[in-house]
Design a protein around this motif. Structure first.
Motif, PDB file in Angstrom:
ATOM      1  N   PRO A   1       0.811  -1.327   0.019  1.00 55.22           N
ATOM      2  CA  PRO A   1      -0.048  -0.074   0.197  1.00 55.22           C
ATOM      3  C   PRO A   1       0.812   1.154  -0.067  1.00 55.22           C
ATOM      4  O   PRO A   1       0.274   2.309  -0.133  1.00 55.22           O
ATOM      5  CB  PRO A   1      -0.787   0.153   1.291  1.00 55.22           C
ATOM      6  CG  PRO A   1       0.258  -0.870   2.197  1.00 55.22           C
ATOM      7  CD  PRO A   1       0.794  -1.959   1.287  1.00 55.22           C
ATOM      8  N   VAL A   2       2.158   1.074   0.163  1.00 57.88           N
ATOM      9  CA  VAL A   2       3.022   2.363   0.411  1.00 57.88           C
ATOM     10  C   VAL A   2       3.980   2.704  -0.854  1.00 57.88           C
ATOM     11  O   VAL A   2       4.053   1.469  -1.553  1.00 57.88           O
ATOM     12  CB  VAL A   2       3.721   2.318   1.629  1.00 57.88           C
ATOM     13  CG1 VAL A   2       4.838   1.204   1.696  1.00 57.88           C
ATOM     14  CG2 VAL A   2       4.240   3.536   2.059  1.00 57.88           C
ATOM     15  N   ILE A   3       4.574   3.645  -0.906  1.00 60.61           N
ATOM     16  CA  ILE A   3       5.493   3.995  -2.217  1.00 60.61           C
ATOM     17  C   ILE A   3       6.978   4.217  -1.418  1.00 60.61           C
ATOM     18  O   ILE A   3       6.982   4.906  -0.466  1.00 60.61           O
ATOM     19  CB  ILE A   3       5.168   5.200  -3.057  1.00 60.61           C
ATOM     20  CG1 ILE A   3       3.922   4.730  -3.830  1.00 60.61           C
ATOM     21  CG2 ILE A   3       6.173   5.340  -3.791  1.00 60.61           C
ATOM     22  CD1 ILE A   3       3.094   6.169  -4.025  1.00 60.61           C
TER      23      ILE A   3
ATOM     24  N   THR B   1       1.719   4.721  10.796  1.00 59.08           N
ATOM     25  CA  THR B   1       1.217   4.909   9.386  1.00 59.08           C
ATOM     26  C   THR B   1      -0.206   5.366   9.494  1.00 59.08           C
ATOM     27  O   THR B   1      -0.768   6.389   8.668  1.00 59.08           O
ATOM     28  CB  THR B   1       1.281   3.880   8.295  1.00 59.08           C
ATOM     29  OG1 THR B   1       0.706   2.593   9.024  1.00 59.08           O
ATOM     30  CG2 THR B   1       2.692   3.386   7.821  1.00 59.08           C
ATOM     31  N   GLY B   2      -1.083   5.094  10.506  1.00 59.98           N
ATOM     32  CA  GLY B   2      -2.348   5.517  10.740  1.00 59.98           C
ATOM     33  C   GLY B   2      -2.435   7.073  10.942  1.00 59.98           C
ATOM     34  O   GLY B   2      -3.638   7.506  10.968  1.00 59.98           O
TER      35      GLY B   2
ATOM     36  N   PRO C   1      -5.803   4.788   0.146  1.00 59.36           N
ATOM     37  CA  PRO C   1      -6.741   3.726  -0.008  1.00 59.36           C
ATOM     38  C   PRO C   1      -7.868   3.519   1.339  1.00 59.36           C
ATOM     39  O   PRO C   1      -7.222   3.697   2.407  1.00 59.36           O
ATOM     40  CB  PRO C   1      -6.158   2.525  -0.110  1.00 59.36           C
ATOM     41  CG  PRO C   1      -4.517   2.816   0.430  1.00 59.36           C
ATOM     42  CD  PRO C   1      -4.539   4.165   0.430  1.00 59.36           C
ATOM     43  N   GLU C   2      -8.856   2.837   1.106  1.00 55.91           N
ATOM     44  CA  GLU C   2      -9.925   2.499   2.284  1.00 55.91           C
ATOM     45  C   GLU C   2      -9.216   1.533   3.435  1.00 55.91           C
ATOM     46  O   GLU C   2      -9.326   1.785   4.558  1.00 55.91           O
ATOM     47  CB  GLU C   2     -11.077   1.985   1.795  1.00 55.91           C
ATOM     48  CG  GLU C   2     -11.716   3.195   0.981  1.00 55.91           C
ATOM     49  CD  GLU C   2     -13.072   2.642   0.534  1.00 55.91           C
ATOM     50  OE1 GLU C   2     -13.635   1.414   0.857  1.00 55.91           O
ATOM     51  OE2 GLU C   2     -14.171   3.205  -0.267  1.00 55.91           O
ATOM     52  N   ASP C   3      -8.326   0.664   2.755  1.00 56.39           N
ATOM     53  CA  ASP C   3      -7.784  -0.119   3.625  1.00 56.39           C
ATOM     54  C   ASP C   3      -6.394   0.164   4.256  1.00 56.39           C
ATOM     55  O   ASP C   3      -5.624  -0.645   4.553  1.00 56.39           O
ATOM     56  CB  ASP C   3      -7.655  -1.650   3.031  1.00 56.39           C
ATOM     57  CG  ASP C   3      -7.009  -1.724   1.458  1.00 56.39           C
ATOM     58  OD1 ASP C   3      -6.349  -0.519   1.146  1.00 56.39           O
ATOM     59  OD2 ASP C   3      -6.661  -2.826   1.402  1.00 56.39           O
ATOM     60  N   TRP C   4      -6.017   1.310   4.379  1.00 56.44           N
ATOM     61  CA  TRP C   4      -4.534   1.829   4.702  1.00 56.44           C
ATOM     62  C   TRP C   4      -4.480   1.458   5.992  1.00 56.44           C
ATOM     63  O   TRP C   4      -5.154   1.523   6.931  1.00 56.44           O
ATOM     64  CB  TRP C   4      -4.580   3.396   4.324  1.00 56.44           C
ATOM     65  CG  TRP C   4      -3.485   4.155   5.001  1.00 56.44           C
ATOM     66  CD1 TRP C   4      -3.158   4.890   6.198  1.00 56.44           C
ATOM     67  CD2 TRP C   4      -2.149   4.081   4.328  1.00 56.44           C
ATOM     68  NE1 TRP C   4      -1.853   5.179   6.298  1.00 56.44           N
ATOM     69  CE2 TRP C   4      -1.300   4.810   5.221  1.00 56.44           C
ATOM     70  CE3 TRP C   4      -1.604   3.455   3.327  1.00 56.44           C
ATOM     71  CZ2 TRP C   4       0.158   5.060   4.983  1.00 56.44           C
ATOM     72  CZ3 TRP C   4      -0.346   3.426   3.008  1.00 56.44           C
ATOM     73  CH2 TRP C   4       0.470   4.149   3.647  1.00 56.44           C
TER      74      TRP C   4
END
Length: 345
Positions: A235-237, A304-305, A275-278
Motif C-alpha cells: 500500500p505504500v511507495i 502509518t495510521g 486507500p480505504e484499507d490503509w
C-alpha cells in the motif's frame, strides 16, 4: 530580490559587507549560490560575512555550483553555562544561543549559536558536529563543519579567546514530528576521534528540540536522496533510500568494513488518496546476511495510521556490516526489493 556579489574585481571588502548588511535586513532566509569563487571572491568575503551573521544549514553541490541555505535569527536567547563543559583541555563552551521556543518543522533550519573559550593553543584542526537524535538515538539531522564556517579553524585559536560560532541544523523533509534531542561534539578532522567532554562522555547534550508537523505534505523531489525509486510496495511507495556508515552522513561514500554500523534511511510516501484499507501500523523487514530488522516504517513513533495522503516520512535504522555483503533485502506486504550497493573498500 536577487543580489550578485561581489560586483567588482578585485572585490572591495567594505562595499561587499555594506551591500550584504543592507540586503539581510528584515530577511528570514538566504538562498546562496556559490560558483567560481576562486576567481570572483578569492578571500571568501561573501561567505565569510554570511557565516558570521547567519546560520548555515543545508549545503549541497549541483555540478560546480554549491547551494546553501542560511537562516537569519535576531531573536535568540543566550544561556550562559556556569562551569560549562570542557572539551578535553582545548576548549570550554561558555554559552549557547537558540530560539526561545526550540521548535522547527521539516525543511527548516534550527539556528544554534555556540560561544567557545579557547583553553590552549593546538596544532589540530577540530570539527564541530551537531546531531539531532530521535527517541531511538538515530541521527535524523547533522551538521559538521569547522568553526565559523571554516574561517576560524581551531589551529588558529589562542588561549583565552572567545569565538562566536554559528551553526544551522537543517531538519530534512520527512522527519517525523515529535521530541528529539540535540548533541554537540568536537572531533579530529583527520582521525574522526572525538574529544572527551567533562562528565566522561564524548558529547554534550544541548537539550530538547520539538520537530513540528509540516502544514502541508512536502514533495519528495525536495529531499536529497542517494537512490530515488518511486517504487510501490504493497500500500505504500518507497520514494528512495540512503546507505552510509553511521555518523558519516556528511561523507556518505566512506567505505564500510565488517563490524561497522550501516545506517539506512528509507523515504516512504503515502499514496494520494489513501486507500480505504490503509493500515494503522504498517511494518517492514530489512535483512543483511544473518541480521534482520522488523519494525514500523518510521520506527514506531509515527505509525502509518497518523499519516496524511501525500506525506513523505523518513525511517532511520542501523545494521552491522557483514563480510562480503553489498546489498540488503527489503520486504513490505509480501513484496521484496534489493537495496544497494553498500559502499565498501
Amino acid at each position: 530580490p536577487v543580489l550578485a556579489l561581489p560586483q567588482t574585481r578585485p572585490p572591495d571588502p567594505a562595499r561587499v559587507e555594506q551591500e550584504l548588511a543592507q540586503a539581510l535586513q528584515g530577511r528570514a532566509r538566504v538562498f546562496a549560490l556559490f560558483w567560481a569563487t576562486d576567481q570572483a571572491d578569492p578571500h571568501g568575503l561573501v561567505e565569510g560575512f554570511l557565516d558570521r551573521s547567519a546560520f548555515k544549514g543545508l549545503e549541497s553541490w549541483q555540478g560546480n555550483v554549491r547551494f546553501v541555505i542560511y537562516r537569519l535569527a535576531n531573536n535568540l536567547t543566550c544561556q550562559t553555562l556556569a562551569g560549562g563543559p570542557r572539551f578535553d583541555d582545548f576548549a570550554a563552551l561558555d554559552a549557547i544561543c537558540t530560539p526561545e521556543a526550540v521548535r522547527v518543522a521539516p525543511g527548516e533550519v534550527l539556528p544554534v549559536g555556540l560561544r567557545w573559550r579557547a583553553l590552549a593553543a593546538t596544532e589540530r584542526r577540530y570539527k564541530v558536529t551537531l546531531q539531532l537524535l530521535d527517541q531511538r538515538n538515530q541521527v535524523v539531522a547533522q551538521r559538521d563543519a569547522e568553526p565559523v564556517g571554516g574561517s576560524r579553524p581551531t589551529d588558529d585559536w589562542t588561549a583565552g579567546e572567545i569565538i562566536a560560532d554559528n551553526h544551522g541544523i537543517y531538519v530534512p523533509p520527512g522527519a517525523p514530528p515529535g521530541a528529539y534531542r540535540l548533541i554537540l561534539a568536537l572531533y579530529d578532522s583527520q582521525t574522526g576521534q572525538r574529544l572527551p567532554v567533562s562528565g566522561g562522555e564524548d558529547h554534550w547534550s544541548l537539550g530538547a528540540v520539538e520537530v513540528a508537523r509540516s502544514e502541508q505534505p512536502l514533495p519528495p523531489e525536495i529531499a536529497p536522496m542517494q537512490h530515488r525509486l518511486n517504487r510501490r510496495l504493497g500500500p505504500v511507495i518507497l520514494a528512495g533510500y540512503d546507505l552510509y556508515k553511521r555518523g558519516y552522513a556528511h561523507a556518505p561514500r566512506t567505505p564500510l568494513v565488517p563490524g561497522d554500523a550501516l545506517h539506512v534511511t528509507l523515504y516512504w510516501l503515502a499514496p494520494d488518496p489513501l486507500p480505504e484499507d490503509w493500515p494503522d501500523d504498517l511494518t517492514f523487514t530489512l535483512e543483511l546476511g544473518e541480521q534482520r530488522i522488523t519494525a514500523p516504517l518510521a520506527g514506531g513513533a509515527f505509525p502509518t495510521g497518523s499519516w496524511r495522503a501525500g506525506d513523505l516520512v523518513r525511517g532511520e535504522f542501523d545494521l552491522m556490516m557483514e563480510q562480503n555483503k553489498r546489498k540488503l533485502r527489503l520486504q513490505v506486504a509480501g513484496q521484496d526489493l534489493r537495496l544497494g550497493p553498500i559502499p565498501t573498500p
